[in-house]
Design a protein around this motif. Sequence first.
Motif, PDB file in Angstrom:
ATOM      1  N   LEU A   7       0.842  -1.210   0.000  1.00 14.04           N
ATOM      2  CA  LEU A   7       0.000   0.000   0.000  1.00 14.04           C
ATOM      3  C   LEU A   7       0.872   1.253   0.000  1.00 14.04           C
ATOM      4  CD1 LEU A   7      -2.693  -1.195   2.565  1.00 14.04           C
ATOM      5  CD2 LEU A   7      -3.171  -0.503   0.203  1.00 14.04           C
ATOM      6  N   HIS A   8       1.922   1.242   0.806  1.00 14.17           N
ATOM      7  CA  HIS A   8       2.787   2.425   0.901  1.00 14.17           C
ATOM      8  C   HIS A   8       3.349   2.778  -0.480  1.00 14.17           C
ATOM      9  CE1 HIS A   8       6.326   4.515   3.210  1.00 14.17           C
ATOM     10  NE2 HIS A   8       5.618   5.359   2.498  1.00 14.17           N
ATOM     11  N   LEU A   9       3.879   1.759  -1.176  1.00 18.74           N
ATOM     12  CA  LEU A   9       4.509   2.026  -2.470  1.00 18.74           C
ATOM     13  C   LEU A   9       3.474   2.431  -3.529  1.00 18.74           C
ATOM     14  CD1 LEU A   9       7.289  -0.692  -2.788  1.00 18.74           C
ATOM     15  CD2 LEU A   9       7.375   1.568  -1.705  1.00 18.74           C
ATOM     16  N   ALA A  10       2.325   1.786  -3.531  1.00 20.24           N
ATOM     17  CA  ALA A  10       1.288   2.145  -4.529  1.00 20.24           C
ATOM     18  C   ALA A  10       0.826   3.586  -4.287  1.00 20.24           C
ATOM     19  CB  ALA A  10       0.112   1.176  -4.431  1.00 20.24           C
ATOM     20  N   TYR A  11       0.603   3.940  -3.035  1.00 21.20           N
ATOM     21  CA  TYR A  11       0.157   5.307  -2.725  1.00 21.20           C
ATOM     22  C   TYR A  11       1.255   6.323  -3.069  1.00 21.20           C
ATOM     23  CZ  TYR A  11      -3.736   3.376   0.154  1.00 21.20           C
ATOM     24  OH  TYR A  11      -4.869   2.737   0.605  1.00 21.20           O
ATOM     25  N   LEU A  12       2.513   5.958  -2.779  1.00 25.62           N
ATOM     26  CA  LEU A  12       3.626   6.868  -3.071  1.00 25.62           C
ATOM     27  C   LEU A  12       3.683   7.189  -4.568  1.00 25.62           C
ATOM     28  CD1 LEU A  12       6.202   8.154  -1.680  1.00 25.62           C
ATOM     29  CD2 LEU A  12       7.447   6.152  -2.516  1.00 25.62           C
ATOM     30  N   VAL A  50      23.012   4.346  -7.662  1.00 29.50           N
ATOM     31  CA  VAL A  50      22.412   5.469  -8.406  1.00 29.50           C
ATOM     32  C   VAL A  50      20.958   5.562  -7.961  1.00 29.50           C
ATOM     33  CG1 VAL A  50      21.858   6.449 -10.667  1.00 29.50           C
ATOM     34  CG2 VAL A  50      23.902   5.022 -10.390  1.00 29.50           C
ATOM     35  N   HIS A  51      20.660   6.591  -7.150  1.00 27.07           N
ATOM     36  CA  HIS A  51      19.340   6.682  -6.518  1.00 27.07           C
ATOM     37  C   HIS A  51      18.534   7.799  -7.175  1.00 27.07           C
ATOM     38  CE1 HIS A  51      20.889   3.855  -3.608  1.00 27.07           C
ATOM     39  NE2 HIS A  51      21.999   4.601  -3.594  1.00 27.07           N
ATOM     40  N   THR A  52      17.483   7.409  -7.893  1.00 25.21           N
ATOM     41  CA  THR A  52      16.739   8.396  -8.673  1.00 25.21           C
ATOM     42  C   THR A  52      15.536   8.946  -7.933  1.00 25.21           C
ATOM     43  OG1 THR A  52      15.549   6.591  -9.718  1.00 25.21           O
ATOM     44  CG2 THR A  52      17.457   7.452 -10.906  1.00 25.21           C
ATOM     45  N   ALA A  55      16.875   2.799  -6.333  1.00 23.20           N
ATOM     46  CA  ALA A  55      18.139   2.599  -7.061  1.00 23.20           C
ATOM     47  C   ALA A  55      17.880   2.110  -8.484  1.00 23.20           C
ATOM     48  CB  ALA A  55      19.014   1.593  -6.311  1.00 23.20           C
ATOM     49  N   ALA A  56      18.210   2.966  -9.462  1.00 23.06           N
ATOM     50  CA  ALA A  56      18.074   2.586 -10.870  1.00 23.06           C
ATOM     51  C   ALA A  56      19.245   1.691 -11.273  1.00 23.06           C
ATOM     52  CB  ALA A  56      18.024   3.824 -11.747  1.00 23.06           C
ATOM     53  N   ALA A  94       4.631   0.000 -12.619  1.00 22.83           N
ATOM     54  CA  ALA A  94       5.418  -1.152 -12.149  1.00 22.83           C
ATOM     55  C   ALA A  94       6.884  -0.764 -11.984  1.00 22.83           C
ATOM     56  CB  ALA A  94       5.267  -2.319 -13.121  1.00 22.83           C
ATOM     57  N   ALA A  95       7.405   0.014 -12.934  1.00 21.70           N
ATOM     58  CA  ALA A  95       8.814   0.430 -12.851  1.00 21.70           C
ATOM     59  C   ALA A  95       9.036   1.313 -11.630  1.00 21.70           C
ATOM     60  CB  ALA A  95       9.209   1.163 -14.131  1.00 21.70           C
ATOM     61  N   ALA A  96       8.087   2.221 -11.364  1.00 24.77           N
ATOM     62  CA  ALA A  96       8.208   3.102 -10.188  1.00 24.77           C
ATOM     63  C   ALA A  96       8.176   2.278  -8.898  1.00 24.77           C
ATOM     64  CB  ALA A  96       7.078   4.136 -10.197  1.00 24.77           C
ATOM     65  N   LEU A  97       7.322   1.271  -8.864  1.00 23.01           N
ATOM     66  CA  LEU A  97       7.224   0.416  -7.669  1.00 23.01           C
ATOM     67  C   LEU A  97       8.528  -0.356  -7.444  1.00 23.01           C
ATOM     68  CD1 LEU A  97       3.651  -1.007  -8.381  1.00 23.01           C
ATOM     69  CD2 LEU A  97       4.237   0.547  -6.508  1.00 23.01           C
ATOM     70  N   ARG A  98       9.120  -0.838  -8.542  1.00 30.24           N
ATOM     71  CA  ARG A  98      10.383  -1.598  -8.400  1.00 30.24           C
ATOM     72  C   ARG A  98      11.503  -0.703  -7.873  1.00 30.24           C
ATOM     73  NH1 ARG A  98       9.677  -6.575 -10.304  1.00 30.24           N
ATOM     74  NH2 ARG A  98       7.958  -6.856 -11.760  1.00 30.24           N
ATOM     75  N   LEU A  99      11.497   0.540  -8.313  1.00 28.03           N
ATOM     76  CA  LEU A  99      12.516   1.481  -7.812  1.00 28.03           C
ATOM     77  C   LEU A  99      12.320   1.772  -6.328  1.00 28.03           C
ATOM     78  CD1 LEU A  99      12.891   4.277 -10.513  1.00 28.03           C
ATOM     79  CD2 LEU A  99      14.647   2.697  -9.702  1.00 28.03           C
TER      80      LEU A  99
END
Length: 373
Positions: free
Chosen positions: A65-70, A220-222, A215-216, A204-209
Motif C-alpha cells: 500500500l505504501h509504495l502504490a500510494y507513493l 544510483v538513486h533516482t 536505485a536505478a 510497475a517500474a516506479a514500484l520496483r525502484l
Amino acid sequence: MKTIPDQRIPMARVDITPDDIDAVSAVLRSGALRQGEVTARFEDSFARRVGARHAVAVSSGTAALHLAYLALFGPGDEVIVPAFTFVATASMLRAVGAVPVFADVDPRTFTLSAADVEHRITPRTRGIAGVHLFGNACDVDALRDVAARHGLALVWDAAQSLGTEYRGREAGSYPVAACYSFYPTKNITTGEGGMVVTDDPGLAAALRLSRSQGAAAKYVHTGLGFNYRMTDLAAALGLRQLARLDAYLARRRENAARLTAGLAGVPGVLTPQVTEHASHTYNQYCVLIGWPDGPGPGRDSVASALAGYGVETAVHYPRPLHRQPMFDGQGEGLEVSERLSEHILALPVHPGIAADQAAAVAAAVVDVVTRGA
Ligand SMILES: Cc1ncc(COP(=O)(O)O)c(C=O)c1O
C-alpha cells in the motif's frame, strides 16, 4: 443440548507441508537468501494467476500500500477510503502526506458504498481505495464509474481477497493497481509478504525502484525508496502456497456453505452477503449478531459463550477508523461502520478445519443464541 466440538476450533492454522519445508531449505542451502530469481518466479506466477501484466513482490501488504500510494498520490491529496477496514488502508496515505477521507460501507457486503464515496468528493480528491474486505469484492462497476466520472485513481486493497472474482475476473486485477498481503491468516502466506499488481508498465517500474532504495543502478538513486524487498525464502513458500490456492479456496467455500446452512433463519444472526457479480473467498466469515435483526444477545457475550464451547472467534474490527486515536474526529455520518464494529463477529472458516467442524461451529452459535448467551 450443548454441542461441544471434540477439539478447540482455532481462528487460523497455517498449512505447511514437508515439500514446503524442502523448498525453503533449498533456498537456505543455496546461500542466496536475498531477493533473487525465486522472487522473480513468484512474481511471474502471481501475475499470471491474477491476470495482471506486472506483479511486484514486497515485504508486507502494508509496504504494498505504501509504495502504490507513493506512486499515485502526493501531499494534500484527498483519497477516499472505507471507515471499516484494517488500519493500513488509511495509515499508508498519511505516510505519503495524503489525507484519508472516510466513507461508509454497505451494510450487506461490508464494502465501500459508491454512493457515499460520491458525496465526499471535493476539489482536492485524487483517488479512491476500495477494500475487497474479508474476501468479498467491492461493487467494482459502481466504484469504477465514480472514479471515471471524477478523474480519480482507483487502488484496490486486495490484502484479504486473493482469488476473489468480480464478473469472472480477479477483483484485484482491475485498474489501476491492487495490493495483496501474505500474512499467515491470508488466503496464501509467505510468513510476512505482499504484492502490488498492475497493468501499467510505468507504475510497475516506479514500484520496483521505490521497493529498493530508489536505485536505478547500483548506488544510483533516482528517487525516494525503502527496503521493502521480499526474500527468496519467503518467495519459495509463496510459490508453493500459490499452487494450492484453488484447493484452499474450495475448502474455505465449503466451510462457509456449512456455516451458512447451519445458521439459516436463526433470529438475530445475519450471515455474510455476497456482492452481486462476485465470488467470495471467505478470508473471514463474519456474521452480524443482533443487528440489523435485533434485539438479541450481545456480540461480546456470544463470543465469550462460544469460547466455552471451544470455538475461537475474532472481531474485525472493533473500532471504525474514524474512532481510532490516530484519526480521531475525522469523519461523520459513518453509522454503518459504527454498527458493524459493535455487532460483527468472525467465525472459523479457514482450510485448516474440516466441513464437519464448520457445522459444529454453526451448531454452537445456534445453541448460544437460542439459549440467550
Ligand atoms: C485489509 C488489509 N489491508 C492491509 C493489510 C496489511 O497487510 P500486512 O499485514 O501484510 O502488512 C491487511 C492485513 O491484515 C489487511 O487485512
